[in-house]
Design an enzyme around this catalytic site. Structure first.
Site, PDB file in Angstrom:
ATOM      1  CE  LYS A 111      49.917  40.415  27.336  1.00 58.75           C
ATOM      2  NZ  LYS A 111      49.737  38.954  27.541  1.00 58.75           N
TER       3      LYS A 111
HETATM    4  P1  NAD Z   1      40.452  39.114  33.860  1.00 58.61           P
HETATM    5  O1  NAD Z   1      40.391  40.588  33.688  1.00 58.61           O
HETATM    6  O2  NAD Z   1      39.393  38.256  33.272  1.00 58.61           O
HETATM    7  O3  NAD Z   1      40.509  38.765  35.441  1.00 58.61           O
HETATM    8  C1  NAD Z   1      41.430  39.330  36.313  1.00 58.61           C
HETATM    9  C2  NAD Z   1      41.009  39.050  37.761  1.00 58.61           C
HETATM   10  O4  NAD Z   1      42.007  39.616  38.642  1.00 58.61           O
HETATM   11  C3  NAD Z   1      39.692  39.693  38.148  1.00 58.61           C
HETATM   12  O5  NAD Z   1      39.060  38.891  39.140  1.00 58.61           O
HETATM   13  C4  NAD Z   1      40.129  41.027  38.756  1.00 58.61           C
HETATM   14  O6  NAD Z   1      39.162  41.549  39.657  1.00 58.61           O
HETATM   15  C5  NAD Z   1      41.395  40.604  39.466  1.00 58.61           C
HETATM   16  N1  NAD Z   1      42.349  41.698  39.645  1.00 58.61           N
HETATM   17  C6  NAD Z   1      42.621  42.707  38.780  1.00 58.61           C
HETATM   18  N2  NAD Z   1      43.573  43.522  39.318  1.00 58.61           N
HETATM   19  C7  NAD Z   1      43.905  42.973  40.523  1.00 58.61           C
HETATM   20  C8  NAD Z   1      44.810  43.354  41.537  1.00 58.61           C
HETATM   21  N3  NAD Z   1      45.570  44.442  41.422  1.00 58.61           N
HETATM   22  N4  NAD Z   1      44.893  42.559  42.651  1.00 58.61           N
HETATM   23  C9  NAD Z   1      44.140  41.453  42.755  1.00 58.61           C
HETATM   24  N5  NAD Z   1      43.244  41.049  41.825  1.00 58.61           N
HETATM   25  C10 NAD Z   1      43.135  41.821  40.730  1.00 58.61           C
HETATM   26  O7  NAD Z   1      41.911  38.712  33.360  1.00 58.61           O
HETATM   27  P2  NAD Z   1      42.421  37.257  32.899  1.00 58.61           P
HETATM   28  O8  NAD Z   1      42.266  37.157  31.433  1.00 58.61           O
HETATM   29  O9  NAD Z   1      41.823  36.223  33.794  1.00 58.61           O
HETATM   30  O10 NAD Z   1      43.987  37.408  33.185  1.00 58.61           O
HETATM   31  C11 NAD Z   1      44.523  37.221  34.487  1.00 58.61           C
HETATM   32  C12 NAD Z   1      46.024  36.996  34.380  1.00 58.61           C
HETATM   33  O11 NAD Z   1      46.272  35.843  33.547  1.00 58.61           O
HETATM   34  C13 NAD Z   1      46.798  38.142  33.742  1.00 58.61           C
HETATM   35  O12 NAD Z   1      48.056  38.246  34.374  1.00 58.61           O
HETATM   36  C14 NAD Z   1      46.979  37.686  32.308  1.00 58.61           C
HETATM   37  O13 NAD Z   1      48.119  38.261  31.701  1.00 58.61           O
HETATM   38  C15 NAD Z   1      47.150  36.191  32.503  1.00 58.61           C
HETATM   39  N6  NAD Z   1      46.824  35.395  31.297  1.00 58.61           N
HETATM   40  C16 NAD Z   1      45.594  35.460  30.716  1.00 58.61           C
HETATM   41  C17 NAD Z   1      45.309  34.666  29.607  1.00 58.61           C
HETATM   42  C18 NAD Z   1      43.946  34.638  28.967  1.00 58.61           C
HETATM   43  O14 NAD Z   1      43.752  33.803  28.055  1.00 58.61           O
HETATM   44  N7  NAD Z   1      42.994  35.460  29.367  1.00 58.61           N
HETATM   45  C19 NAD Z   1      46.304  33.835  29.081  1.00 58.61           C
HETATM   46  C20 NAD Z   1      47.555  33.782  29.697  1.00 58.61           C
HETATM   47  C21 NAD Z   1      47.787  34.573  30.823  1.00 58.61           C
END
Ligand code: NAD
Length: 421
Positions: A111
């Site tokens: 990571k």
């Molecule tokens: P992203 O940045 O596209 O979206 C994140 C969303 O959460 C946005 O709507 C943002 O405004 C909101 N957000 C950010 N901080 C926040 C907070 N403190 N409280 C409430 N909302 C908040 O990110 P993503 O890629 O969608 O990732 C979201 C989660 O999913 C993360 O935990 C990430 O580790 C996990 N994840 C992502 C992927 C991927 O392929 N992108 C894969 C596995 C897991």
């Protein structure tokens, strides 16, 4: 056993370690293998000076951590968030090791992260930050070494800048150094939607085992980013009722459901979910406690805790985010009979299609989107059903079962490879 380490100041690391220790005891893991799994193989801390638009130089902290390299090159996202720390990145790298092993992918876990609020930087500043970060960690990444991907706060554009920076140092294009890049430079069809789509497949299987239908289920999604918005859109298309969603600024709620297509058009204009017509405003905390059948935390870690899990109304929680439930929250949900589909299973769609992207890139041969989605569905469904069966056999919840399978595979890798020198 290592008593204290640099990583311990992070709640997420302590949670990851507690999960590992609990499952290691259940698996009767040998002490030497257990000890090796508790610490990352290597962790790099870098400072990233960036010339800001106003002419000043600001220095950011960045990290890249390889937890385990025993099953192959490492894989894991890059996170831009103001709360990033060495401990958090290490915990997330550890989760990646279990996730890749659980899914049968030939990868170890890694990571990366930069402590920055990406919403406060201009596009030019973000590009400079990304390129300098890539240059600082360049010794640790490569198509057969460690392959970053998007995560919280990063996207396809971030990956394109990383790939370009790495390629410039090699004198040739090296698309395989990252996944989740734009299709035009070697990205895969279906990668952007992969994590959200995987969530739908996992939820579909859980509901099937519970004898419930997806159609008409009320769903709340915290975090309307890459993961949350795609999951919401696909579930809405399948007939689920999306009653509440949120982003970092807060949430919106309508008991009769939201039109997700109109919501996306609204966000494209306004920049956020707040103020979407026909909804009332709710805080991110209150959103988790709204009446619904399915709750999908898809934002940040530590959202469902000992002090609010009692008030979660959902019967199924699907962990789109990594680490959204603390061990205390988890035990309350377990006692209340809530089915929790754990992060390493629920959100694995992203790394599965990243693996497809990497394989396609290495072969210079690209698959149709329908092939990608059907293979993704197959991998997710098989993994879900293996975990469900193990949970039934061992009398455990799905998180314990998923960790048992993931951790035991990594442990087996250490066992057969032995200890150098
Ligand atoms: P992203 O940045 O596209 O979206 C994140 C969303 O959460 C946005 O709507 C943002 O405004 C909101 N957000 C950010 N901080 C926040 C907070 N403190 N409280 C409430 N909302 C908040 O990110 P993503 O890629 O969608 O990732 C979201 C989660 O999913 C993360 O935990 C990430 O580790 C996990 N994840 C992502 C992927 C991927 O392929 N992108 C894969 C596995 C897991």
């Amino acid at each position: 056993m290592t008593e204290k380490s640099e990583f311990d100041d992070s709640p997420m690391f302590r949670t990851a370690l507690a999960q590992l220790d609990r499952v290691a005891a259940k698996l009767n893991l040998e002490a030497d293998v257990h000890e090796r799994l508790r610490l990352p193989r290597r962790a790099l801390v870098v400072s990233i000076p960036v010339r800001m638009d106003d002419g000043n130089t600001q220095v950011f902290l960045g990290y890249r951590v390889h937890h385990s390299t025993v099953l192959g090159p490492t894989k894991g996202g890059l996170r831009y968030d103001k709360d990033v720390s060495l401990g958090e990145v290490t915990a997330l790298a550890m989760l990646m090791s279990w996730k890749c092993a659980l899914m049968g992918l030939p990868y170890g876990g890694a990571k990366g992260g930069v402590r920055v609020n990406p919403r406060q930087l201009s596009k030019r500043e973000l590009e400079h930050l990304t390129r300098r970060y890539t240059a600082e960690i360049i010794l640790l990444i490569g198509p057969d070494l460690d392959i970053p991907a998007p995560d919280l706060g990063t996207d396809e554009q971030t990956m394109a800048w990383m790939m370009d920076t790495y390629s410039m140092t090699q004198g040739k294009s090296v698309p395989g150094v990252v996944t989740g890049k734009p299709i035009i430079v070697g990205g895969s069809a279906g990668r952007r939607e992969a994590t959200g789509r995987g969530i739908v497949y996992a939820l579909y299987q859980a509901l099937r085992h519970l004898g419930l239908e997806l159609k008409g289920r009320k769903v709340v999604v915290q975090g309307f980013g890459n993961v949350g918005s795609v999951a919401a859109r696909l579930l809405w298309r399948e007939g689920a009722v999306i009653t509440g969603v949120s982003d970092v600024k807060g949430g919106i709620w309508n008991a009769n459901g939201l039109d997700v297509r109109q919501l996306e058009a609204y966000i494209a204009e306004s920049g956020g979910v707040s103020g979407f017509p026909g909804t009332v405003a709710v805080s991110n905390t209150d959103l988790l406690e709204q009446p619904c059948d399915v709750l999908i935390p898809a934002a940040v870690g530590g959202q469902i805790r000992g002090d609010n899990a009692e008030r979660v109304k959902a019967t199924v929680v699907v962990e789109g985010a990594n680490g959204p439930t603390t061990p205390e929250g988890d035990s309350v949900l377990r006692d209340r009979g809530v089915t929790v589909i754990p992060d390493i299973l629920a959100n694995a769609g992203g790394v599965i299609v990243s693996y497809f992207e990497w394989v396609q890139g290495l072969q210079y041969y690209f698959w149709r989107e329908s092939e990608i989605t059907s293979r993704l569905q197959e991998v997710m469904t098989r993994a879900f059903n293996r975990v469900w069966a193990l949970g039934q056999k061992e009398g455990t919840d799905l998180r314990t079962a998923a960790l048992m399978e993931g951790i035991s595979r990594v442990a087996e890798g250490y066992r057969v490879r032995g200890l150098y020198p």
